[in-house]
Design a protein around this motif. Sequence first.
Motif, mmCIF file in Angstrom:
data_model
loop_
_atom_site.group_PDB
_atom_site.id
_atom_site.type_symbol
_atom_site.label_atom_id
_atom_site.label_comp_id
_atom_site.label_asym_id
_atom_site.label_seq_id
_atom_site.Cartn_x
_atom_site.Cartn_y
_atom_site.Cartn_z
ATOM 1 N N LEU A 81 0.814 -1.203 -0.109
ATOM 2 C CA LEU A 81 0.197 0.165 0.021
ATOM 3 C C LEU A 81 0.955 1.178 0.091
ATOM 4 N N GLN A 82 1.103 1.830 -1.132
ATOM 5 C CA GLN A 82 1.751 3.336 -1.362
ATOM 6 C C GLN A 82 0.860 4.472 -0.816
ATOM 7 N N MET A 83 1.359 4.939 0.140
ATOM 8 C CA MET A 83 0.733 6.115 0.708
ATOM 9 C C MET A 83 1.223 7.391 0.466
ATOM 10 N N ASN A 84 0.720 8.336 -0.419
ATOM 11 C CA ASN A 84 1.352 9.566 -0.824
ATOM 12 C C ASN A 84 0.448 10.754 -0.094
ATOM 13 N N ASN A 85 0.957 12.215 0.089
ATOM 14 C CA ASN A 85 0.248 13.052 0.504
ATOM 15 C C ASN A 85 -0.562 12.585 1.849
ATOM 16 N N LEU A 86 0.209 12.154 2.618
ATOM 17 C CA LEU A 86 -0.624 11.705 3.993
ATOM 18 C C LEU A 86 -1.030 12.746 4.851
ATOM 19 N N LYS A 87 -2.231 12.666 5.359
ATOM 20 C CA LYS A 87 -2.924 13.678 6.254
ATOM 21 C C LYS A 87 -3.059 13.066 7.635
ATOM 22 N N PRO A 88 -3.371 13.865 8.657
ATOM 23 C CA PRO A 88 -3.285 13.862 10.052
ATOM 24 C C PRO A 88 -4.413 12.507 10.070
ATOM 25 N N GLU A 89 -5.398 12.976 9.301
ATOM 26 C CA GLU A 89 -6.729 11.940 9.469
ATOM 27 C C GLU A 89 -6.413 10.512 8.911
ATOM 28 N N ASP A 90 -5.365 10.389 8.134
ATOM 29 C CA ASP A 90 -4.830 9.030 7.889
ATOM 30 C C ASP A 90 -4.322 7.921 9.045
ATOM 31 N N THR A 91 -3.911 8.661 10.126
ATOM 32 C CA THR A 91 -3.487 8.451 11.340
ATOM 33 C C THR A 91 -4.373 6.891 11.845
ATOM 34 N N ALA A 92 -3.712 5.807 11.904
ATOM 35 C CA ALA A 92 -4.671 4.719 12.208
ATOM 36 C C ALA A 92 -3.722 3.299 12.170
ATOM 37 N N GLY A 93 -4.296 2.072 12.994
ATOM 38 C CA GLY A 93 -3.795 1.277 12.609
ATOM 39 C C GLY A 93 -3.803 0.664 11.286
#
Length: 128
Positions: A81-93
């Motif tokens: 899972l390539q995750m770009n432009n991460l945002k604070p709301e992406d914070t999770a397990g």
Amino acid sequence: QVQLVESGGGLVQAGDSLRLSCAASGRTFNTYAMGWFRQAPGKEREFVAAIRWIDSRTYYADSVKGRFTISRDNARNTVYLQMNNLKPEDTAGYYCAITPQVPGYGLGYDQPKLYHYWGQGTQVTVSS
């Protein structure tokens, strides 16, 4: 039995990228799809992305479309899972899951109940 091991999580700043990996082992010969879900404290587990094994067709939650990419490496039996432009709301397990079951009868790729095996998860924390 199938074993799934996730890796690649960490603490990053908003706008950064991360790549999660999920290595599958055991009885994976009848895999129909693999997926990624995430769960933040106090919230329900939510669908992120899935990939169909037969043709690598991909599926995404609206919240990650255009930012996240799911892919696979057949030789390594691994999903990424390539995750770009991460945002604070992406914070999770973040949890990897696998299923031999074909979607239907109200169970789609975005439903946790479709998946038969789950990994232990890897934490992603995005600071603002």
